[in-house]
Design a protein around this motif. Structure first.
Motif, PDB file in Angstrom:
ATOM      1  N   MET A 124       0.840  -1.191   0.000  1.00 15.09           N
ATOM      2  CA  MET A 124       0.000   0.000   0.000  1.00 15.09           C
ATOM      3  C   MET A 124       0.882   1.252   0.000  1.00 15.09           C
ATOM      4  N   LYS A 125       0.464   2.245  -0.773  1.00 12.59           N
ATOM      5  CA  LYS A 125       1.242   3.477  -0.869  1.00 12.59           C
ATOM      6  C   LYS A 125       0.697   4.559   0.060  1.00 12.59           C
ATOM      7  N   VAL A 126       1.562   5.544   0.329  1.00 19.68           N
ATOM      8  CA  VAL A 126       1.216   6.634   1.236  1.00 19.68           C
ATOM      9  C   VAL A 126      -0.054   7.359   0.782  1.00 19.68           C
ATOM     10  N   LYS A 127      -0.199   7.561  -0.526  1.00 18.56           N
ATOM     11  CA  LYS A 127      -1.336   8.330  -1.038  1.00 18.56           C
ATOM     12  C   LYS A 127      -2.685   7.687  -0.723  1.00 18.56           C
ATOM     13  N   HIS A 128      -2.688   6.383  -0.409  1.00 17.91           N
ATOM     14  CA  HIS A 128      -3.945   5.693  -0.139  1.00 17.91           C
ATOM     15  C   HIS A 128      -4.440   5.876   1.291  1.00 17.91           C
ATOM     16  N   CYS A 129      -3.573   6.356   2.187  1.00 21.04           N
ATOM     17  CA  CYS A 129      -4.014   6.439   3.587  1.00 21.04           C
ATOM     18  C   CYS A 129      -3.655   7.745   4.275  1.00 21.04           C
ATOM     19  N   MET A 130      -3.125   8.727   3.546  1.00 23.35           N
ATOM     20  CA  MET A 130      -2.719   9.994   4.178  1.00 23.35           C
ATOM     21  C   MET A 130      -3.922  10.892   4.452  1.00 23.35           C
ATOM     22  N   GLN A 131      -3.756  11.782   5.419  1.00 21.98           N
ATOM     23  CA  GLN A 131      -4.740  12.819   5.662  1.00 21.98           C
ATOM     24  C   GLN A 131      -4.639  13.847   4.537  1.00 21.98           C
ATOM     25  N   GLY A 132      -5.783  14.375   4.140  1.00 24.14           N
ATOM     26  CA  GLY A 132      -5.790  15.382   3.080  1.00 24.14           C
ATOM     27  C   GLY A 132      -6.089  14.787   1.716  1.00 24.14           C
ATOM     28  N   ALA A 133      -6.164  13.452   1.643  1.00 28.95           N
ATOM     29  CA  ALA A 133      -6.410  12.815   0.351  1.00 28.95           C
ATOM     30  C   ALA A 133      -7.823  13.098  -0.156  1.00 28.95           C
TER      31      ALA A 133
END
Length: 202
Positions: free
Chosen positions: A1-10
């Motif tokens: 899983m990549k950072v973009k899938h679980c970061m705040q602000g997505a």
């Protein structure tokens, strides 16, 4: 899983603050938005980072003068790319003992990933909130791990995740977390192939 899938602000507008704002204003914004990390932005560029602990350290009612964000913000910022893995993010947070990382996409700030986000992602990847069961297996010589996964799938088992740990027999113990299926059939088939099922854990 990549950072973009679980970061705040997505999925929502990223909350930021200017370097010349007052520290009290930063604290108010954090409370309003329920966040603990606040990027400091000037001319669309991130120039610093401020956390809830920074505010607790400096914001005392007895202080004689007002404090500005740029006076206390972190300037040497540890960041991560939006396409990096969550494993890399976890290592950075652990190694630098920080609670969150600004996420960049071609040098543009697009989000924040926190230790809480990483824990949620791990729980999702491991399938811990799904109705599932873990089968702990000492893999036999015949076919190895590939044979175990093949047998599980042949008998209707869907593998959510696989973990390993050292067993007292000096062999690796493999934990296969499966969605609900006929575990008796799976276990019988595995043992017929020479694999030893050590435990079944819900």
């Amino acid at each position: 899983m990549k950072v973009k899938h679980c970061m705040q602000g997505a999925r929502k507008k990223l909350v930021t603050i200017g370097r010349n704002a007052l520290l009290q204003e930063a604290g108010t914004m954090m409370k309003q938005h329920g966040i603990r990390h606040l990027p400091v932005v000037e001319d669309d560029q991130m120039v610093g980072f401020i956390t809830e602990s920074d505010i607790r350290h400096y914001a005392f009612p007895s202080m004689e003068r007002e404090i500005y964000v740029h006076e206390v913000m972190v300037r040497n910022i540890i960041t991560i790319n939006v396409n990096a893995t969550i494993e890399k993010a976890a290592r950075l947070i652990h190694d630098y003992k920080i609670g969150g990382l600004p996420v960049l996409d071609k040098k543009k700030l697009v989000g924040i990933i926190t230790a809480t986000d990483l824990l949620s992602a791990l729980i999702s990847v491991m399938g811990l909130l799904k109705a599932s069961t873990r089968i702990d297996v000492l893999v036999g010589k015949q076919g190895g791990v590939e044979d175990v996964t093949r047998v599980i799938k042949q008998h209707g088992g869907e593998i959510i995740s696989v973990s390993t740990e050292q067993h007292s027999s000096r062999k690796k113990l493999y934990g296969f977390r499966l969605e609900k299926c006929d575990f008796d059939e799976v276990i019988e088939a595995l043992e017929e192939r020479g694999h030893k099922v050590v435990a079944v854990v819900d």
